[in-house]
Design a protein around this motif. Structure first.
Motif, short mmCIF file in Angstrom:
data_model
loop_
_atom_site.label_atom_id
_atom_site.label_comp_id
_atom_site.label_asym_id
_atom_site.label_seq_id
_atom_site.Cartn_x
_atom_site.Cartn_y
_atom_site.Cartn_z
N VAL A 58 0.16 -5.23 -9.53
CA VAL A 58 -1.10 -4.80 -9.55
C VAL A 58 -1.93 -3.36 -9.03
O VAL A 58 -2.18 -4.10 -8.21
CB VAL A 58 -1.90 -5.62 -10.16
CG1 VAL A 58 -2.68 -5.14 -11.72
CG2 VAL A 58 -0.97 -6.58 -12.03
N ALA A 59 -1.94 -2.79 -8.88
CA ALA A 59 -2.89 -1.88 -9.14
C ALA A 59 -4.20 -2.50 -8.78
O ALA A 59 -5.18 -2.59 -9.71
CB ALA A 59 -2.63 -0.70 -9.57
N TYR A 96 -2.21 6.11 7.39
CA TYR A 96 -0.62 6.84 7.08
C TYR A 96 -1.18 7.65 6.46
O TYR A 96 -0.23 8.37 5.86
CB TYR A 96 0.28 6.14 7.09
CG TYR A 96 0.52 5.35 8.15
CD1 TYR A 96 1.04 5.60 9.31
CD2 TYR A 96 0.31 3.80 7.85
CE1 TYR A 96 1.54 4.52 10.16
CE2 TYR A 96 0.41 2.91 9.26
CZ TYR A 96 0.36 3.12 10.19
OH TYR A 96 1.62 2.13 11.14
N GLY A 97 -2.60 7.81 5.53
CA GLY A 97 -2.70 9.21 4.50
C GLY A 97 -3.10 7.91 3.38
O GLY A 97 -3.58 6.63 3.25
N PRO A 98 -2.72 8.65 1.74
CA PRO A 98 -3.19 7.76 1.13
C PRO A 98 -2.40 6.93 0.51
O PRO A 98 -1.64 6.97 1.06
CB PRO A 98 -2.88 9.26 0.36
CG PRO A 98 -2.34 9.94 0.44
CD PRO A 98 -3.00 9.72 2.06
N ALA A 99 -3.45 5.71 0.11
CA ALA A 99 -1.97 4.51 -0.31
C ALA A 99 -2.81 3.82 -1.19
O ALA A 99 -4.18 3.79 -1.61
CB ALA A 99 -3.36 2.88 1.19
N ASP A 127 1.02 -1.22 0.26
CA ASP A 127 -0.16 0.20 0.04
C ASP A 127 1.04 1.11 0.32
O ASP A 127 0.64 2.28 1.11
CB ASP A 127 -0.85 0.18 1.07
CG ASP A 127 -0.27 -0.16 2.30
OD1 ASP A 127 0.75 -0.39 2.52
OD2 ASP A 127 -0.82 0.02 3.47
N PRO A 128 1.85 2.05 -1.21
CA PRO A 128 2.20 2.68 -0.53
C PRO A 128 1.98 3.97 -0.84
O PRO A 128 0.77 4.01 -1.51
CB PRO A 128 3.44 2.74 -1.98
CG PRO A 128 2.80 1.37 -3.17
CD PRO A 128 1.68 0.86 -2.00
N ASP A 129 2.59 5.07 -0.40
CA ASP A 129 2.10 6.50 -1.44
C ASP A 129 1.48 6.58 -2.76
O ASP A 129 2.43 6.09 -2.96
CB ASP A 129 2.59 7.42 0.16
CG ASP A 129 1.28 8.67 0.24
OD1 ASP A 129 1.39 9.29 -1.62
OD2 ASP A 129 2.05 9.36 0.62
N PRO A 130 0.33 6.91 -3.21
CA PRO A 130 0.79 7.01 -4.07
C PRO A 130 1.17 8.55 -4.61
O PRO A 130 1.50 8.37 -6.55
CB PRO A 130 -0.74 7.92 -4.89
CG PRO A 130 -1.74 7.42 -3.34
CD PRO A 130 -0.58 7.38 -2.39
N ALA A 131 1.55 9.06 -4.41
CA ALA A 131 3.60 9.99 -4.60
C ALA A 131 4.38 9.39 -4.47
O ALA A 131 5.64 9.97 -5.35
CB ALA A 131 3.27 10.93 -3.96
N ASN A 132 4.44 8.31 -3.79
CA ASN A 132 6.39 7.12 -4.21
C ASN A 132 6.48 6.56 -5.23
O ASN A 132 6.26 5.34 -5.20
CB ASN A 132 5.98 6.45 -2.83
CG ASN A 132 7.17 6.40 -2.57
OD1 ASN A 132 7.91 6.17 -3.32
ND2 ASN A 132 7.50 5.23 -1.24
#
Length: 185
Positions: free
Chosen positions: A148-149, A157-160, A130-135
């Motif tokens: 695969v997303a 922790y925020g957006p995932a 579940d990485p941060d979409p900005a990473n």
């Protein structure tokens, strides 16, 4: 064309002697940016995970060198975990390469592929991250490792960006809906 260098990754259970090293890695800018939380609280959690039933912490070894941290967790063993909608037996995975000089050399996708393959050999049906979409760097590494997303959520922790890799040996046992779920963008 020269052969690609052979890499040997090992995953050893975290022991008390590893905690100072993990703490130093958590302070590294390339880790601290994405590994949310208070470092003291994170270290207390990691120390607790050494005896946990739901989380298994590992040191990532490249040959004889410790290069990072990895943990698996079973969302079905944690009360009110937001990922309990995943198939039974699914494991979540969090990881980082602690040594900055190894970033961008392809170790992430290779070690992820190797570790997930070991989980699949043990019968795990699905692994999620579940990485941060900005990473974007982590997302590329996960994609290269076959993830695969399938959803975007908000975690504590925020957006995932929810990503999954399904065990190919168990794919025929999935219902059509489960098989399609991992292909949603």
């Amino acid at each position: 064309m020269p052969d690609k260098p052979a890499y040997r990754y090992r995953f050893v259970p975290v022991e008390p002697r590893h905690l100072n090293m993990i703490s130093e890695w958590l302070a590294e800018p390339h880790v601290a940016t994405w590994w949310d939380g208070n470092p003291e609280e994170e270290m207390a959690l990691i120390a607790h995970h050494m005896d946990s039933v739901s989380v298994e912490p590992f040191i990532i070894m490249l040959g004889d060198e410790a290069i990072g941290y990895l943990q698996t967790y079973d969302p079905h063993l944690e009360d009110d975990h937001p990922y309990q909608d995943q198939p039974t037996g699914t494991l979540g995975l969090d990881q980082f390469i602690g040594e900055s000089y190894l970033i961008g050399q392809g170790h992430g996708p290779r070690l992820l592929d190797e570790f997930v393959s070991l989980l699949f050999e043990e019968g795990v049906p699905r692994v999620i991250v579940d990485p941060d979409p900005a990473n974007t760097q982590a997302i590329r590494a996960y994609e290269k490792a076959g993830f695969v997303a399938f959803d975007t959520r908000t975690s504590i922790y925020g957006p995932a960006l929810m990503m999954a890799r399904d065990n190919p040996d168990l794919a025929s046992e999935q219902s059509p809906e489960e098989g399609q779920e991992t292909r949603l963008q």
